[in-house]
Design a protein around this motif. Structure first.
Motif, PDB file in Angstrom:
ATOM      1  N   UNK A  56       0.786  -1.227   0.000  1.00 33.04           N
ATOM      2  CA  UNK A  56       0.000   0.000   0.000  1.00 33.04           C
ATOM      3  C   UNK A  56       0.823   1.284   0.000  1.00 33.04           C
ATOM      4  N   UNK A  57       2.021   1.253   0.541  1.00 30.27           N
ATOM      5  CA  UNK A  57       2.825   2.476   0.675  1.00 30.27           C
ATOM      6  C   UNK A  57       3.093   3.158  -0.666  1.00 30.27           C
ATOM      7  N   UNK A  58       3.171   2.393  -1.738  1.00 37.67           N
ATOM      8  CA  UNK A  58       3.480   2.956  -3.053  1.00 37.67           C
ATOM      9  C   UNK A  58       2.252   3.501  -3.772  1.00 37.67           C
ATOM     10  N   UNK A  59       1.065   3.278  -3.232  1.00 35.75           N
ATOM     11  CA  UNK A  59      -0.160   3.671  -3.917  1.00 35.75           C
ATOM     12  C   UNK A  59      -0.564   5.107  -3.590  1.00 35.75           C
ATOM     13  N   UNK A  60      -1.113   5.835  -4.575  1.00 36.52           N
ATOM     14  CA  UNK A  60      -1.610   7.192  -4.325  1.00 36.52           C
ATOM     15  C   UNK A  60      -3.027   7.150  -3.771  1.00 36.52           C
ATOM     16  N   UNK A  61      -3.426   8.187  -3.088  1.00 37.11           N
ATOM     17  CA  UNK A  61      -4.822   8.333  -2.677  1.00 37.11           C
ATOM     18  C   UNK A  61      -5.687   8.477  -3.934  1.00 37.11           C
ATOM     19  N   UNK A  62      -6.950   8.109  -3.842  1.00 38.93           N
ATOM     20  CA  UNK A  62      -7.819   8.070  -5.023  1.00 38.93           C
ATOM     21  C   UNK A  62      -8.698   9.310  -5.193  1.00 38.93           C
ATOM     22  N   UNK A  63      -8.391  10.383  -4.481  1.00 41.12           N
ATOM     23  CA  UNK A  63      -9.212  11.597  -4.553  1.00 41.12           C
ATOM     24  C   UNK A  63      -8.293  12.793  -4.310  1.00 41.12           C
ATOM     25  N   UNK A  64      -8.593  13.949  -4.902  1.00 35.89           N
ATOM     26  CA  UNK A  64      -7.694  15.102  -4.762  1.00 35.89           C
ATOM     27  C   UNK A  64      -7.918  15.964  -3.523  1.00 35.89           C
ATOM     28  N   UNK A  65      -9.076  15.855  -2.857  1.00 36.09           N
ATOM     29  CA  UNK A  65      -9.423  16.770  -1.760  1.00 36.09           C
ATOM     30  C   UNK A  65      -8.933  16.259  -0.408  1.00 36.09           C
ATOM     31  N   UNK A  66      -7.671  15.919  -0.335  1.00 40.85           N
ATOM     32  CA  UNK A  66      -7.095  15.334   0.876  1.00 40.85           C
ATOM     33  C   UNK A  66      -7.204  16.307   2.048  1.00 40.85           C
ATOM     34  N   UNK A  67      -7.748  15.815   3.156  1.00 42.98           N
ATOM     35  CA  UNK A  67      -7.901  16.633   4.352  1.00 42.98           C
ATOM     36  C   UNK A  67      -9.211  17.398   4.428  1.00 42.98           C
ATOM     37  N   UNK A  68     -10.089  17.231   3.446  1.00 43.89           N
ATOM     38  CA  UNK A  68     -11.317  18.021   3.394  1.00 43.89           C
ATOM     39  C   UNK A  68     -12.312  17.690   4.510  1.00 43.89           C
ATOM     40  N   UNK A  69     -12.174  16.559   5.189  1.00 47.43           N
ATOM     41  CA  UNK A  69     -13.084  16.285   6.312  1.00 47.43           C
ATOM     42  C   UNK A  69     -12.818  17.214   7.490  1.00 47.43           C
ATOM     43  N   UNK A  70     -11.735  17.975   7.448  1.00 41.80           N
ATOM     44  CA  UNK A  70     -11.427  18.933   8.510  1.00 41.80           C
ATOM     45  C   UNK A  70     -12.191  20.245   8.335  1.00 41.80           C
ATOM     46  N   UNK A  71     -12.860  20.418   7.198  1.00 42.04           N
ATOM     47  CA  UNK A  71     -13.570  21.673   6.948  1.00 42.04           C
ATOM     48  C   UNK A  71     -14.810  21.428   6.126  1.00 42.04           C
ATOM     49  N   UNK A  72     -14.998  22.265   5.110  1.00 39.92           N
ATOM     50  CA  UNK A  72     -16.159  22.137   4.236  1.00 39.92           C
ATOM     51  C   UNK A  72     -15.971  20.943   3.309  1.00 39.92           C
ATOM     52  N   UNK A  73     -16.979  20.072   3.276  1.00 35.49           N
ATOM     53  CA  UNK A  73     -16.879  18.868   2.458  1.00 35.49           C
ATOM     54  C   UNK A  73     -17.035  19.224   0.977  1.00 35.49           C
ATOM     55  N   UNK A  74     -16.267  18.564   0.110  1.00 35.91           N
ATOM     56  CA  UNK A  74     -16.293  18.913  -1.315  1.00 35.91           C
ATOM     57  C   UNK A  74     -17.587  18.475  -2.004  1.00 35.91           C
ATOM     58  N   UNK A  75     -17.968  19.214  -3.022  1.00 33.71           N
ATOM     59  CA  UNK A  75     -19.153  18.850  -3.803  1.00 33.71           C
ATOM     60  C   UNK A  75     -18.824  17.656  -4.698  1.00 33.71           C
ATOM     61  N   UNK A  76     -19.865  16.999  -5.170  1.00 35.08           N
ATOM     62  CA  UNK A  76     -19.682  15.859  -6.057  1.00 35.08           C
ATOM     63  C   UNK A  76     -19.554  14.530  -5.335  1.00 35.08           C
ATOM     64  N   UNK A  77     -19.723  14.551  -4.020  1.00 35.25           N
ATOM     65  CA  UNK A  77     -19.612  13.349  -3.196  1.00 35.25           C
ATOM     66  C   UNK A  77     -20.863  13.211  -2.327  1.00 35.25           C
ATOM     67  N   UNK A 135      -1.577   7.041  12.901  1.00 34.71           N
ATOM     68  CA  UNK A 135      -0.632   8.143  12.721  1.00 34.71           C
ATOM     69  C   UNK A 135      -0.572   8.478  11.238  1.00 34.71           C
ATOM     70  N   UNK A 136      -0.210   9.702  10.919  1.00 32.19           N
ATOM     71  CA  UNK A 136      -0.171  10.138   9.529  1.00 32.19           C
ATOM     72  C   UNK A 136       0.724   9.199   8.729  1.00 32.19           C
ATOM     73  N   UNK A 137       0.196   8.735   7.612  1.00 30.31           N
ATOM     74  CA  UNK A 137       0.942   7.841   6.727  1.00 30.31           C
ATOM     75  C   UNK A 137       0.715   6.362   6.995  1.00 30.31           C
ATOM     76  N   UNK A 138       0.100   6.026   8.116  1.00 24.61           N
ATOM     77  CA  UNK A 138      -0.181   4.612   8.406  1.00 24.61           C
ATOM     78  C   UNK A 138      -1.185   4.096   7.383  1.00 24.61           C
ATOM     79  N   UNK A 139      -0.944   2.886   6.910  1.00 22.08           N
ATOM     80  CA  UNK A 139      -1.897   2.252   6.011  1.00 22.08           C
ATOM     81  C   UNK A 139      -2.698   1.215   6.781  1.00 22.08           C
TER      82      UNK A 139
END
Length: 165
Positions: free
Chosen positions: A6-27, A71-75
């Protein structure tokens, strides 16, 4: 799917961290909370359990993490049934009255998005609450095809997360 891959894989969405504020549209958005007790001791206990994947484990979800505490980065590979759902912790909340973590989806997950698991202590009322905030959309053909079932499962599992601590 192996945890070590898993460490080599990218996240599947661009709005990383958005649960900390306003949630993105389209979801699809989820924000639910439940009072789970009172007092500082209850907050400390629930927050510690939450950071050890407690909302997930307590909800009956199998959890295979790279670290015992989020912790940040844990898979982590989570399973509700036979299908693996790989995720990565994208941020941790460690504040006097709020503790928890958010993870985001990795390739191989049926959904694309992010979920925040939080424990909150209100110093005015002394109430302790579990909070789940998420945004997601279907990432596979079979999750789109099974949308009525996957939506129901998400609602049930979210309620179980809140009751877990």
């Amino acid at each position: 799917m192996r945890l070590s891959d898993l460490a080599a894989l990218p996240l599947t969405y661009p709005e990383v961290g958005a649960t900390a504020g306003e949630l993105p549209s389209g979801y699809h958005h989820v924000h639910k909370s439940a009072v789970i007790g009172r007092g500082r001791a209850r907050f400390e206990e629930a927050a510690a359990a939450g950071l050890r994947w407690g909302m997930l484990r307590g909800a009956g979800v199998r959890v295979e993490p790279t670290t015992p505490v989020a912790e940040v980065g844990a898979e982590v590979i989570v399973r509700l049934g036979p299908i693996p759902a790989p995720c990565r912790v994208v941020y941790v909340v460690d504040e006097p009255h709020r503790r928890g973590f958010a993870y985001g989806t990795l390739p191989g997950h049926a959904e694309s998005g992010e979920e925040l698991f939080l424990v909150v202590h209100d110093p005015v009322t002394d109430e302790v609450s579990a909070v789940v905030t998420a945004f997601s959309r279907h990432a596979t053909w079979w999750s789109r095809l099974g949308a009525p079932v996957t939506s129901l499962v998400q609602r049930v599992v979210t309620d179980r997360y809140l009751a877990a601590l």
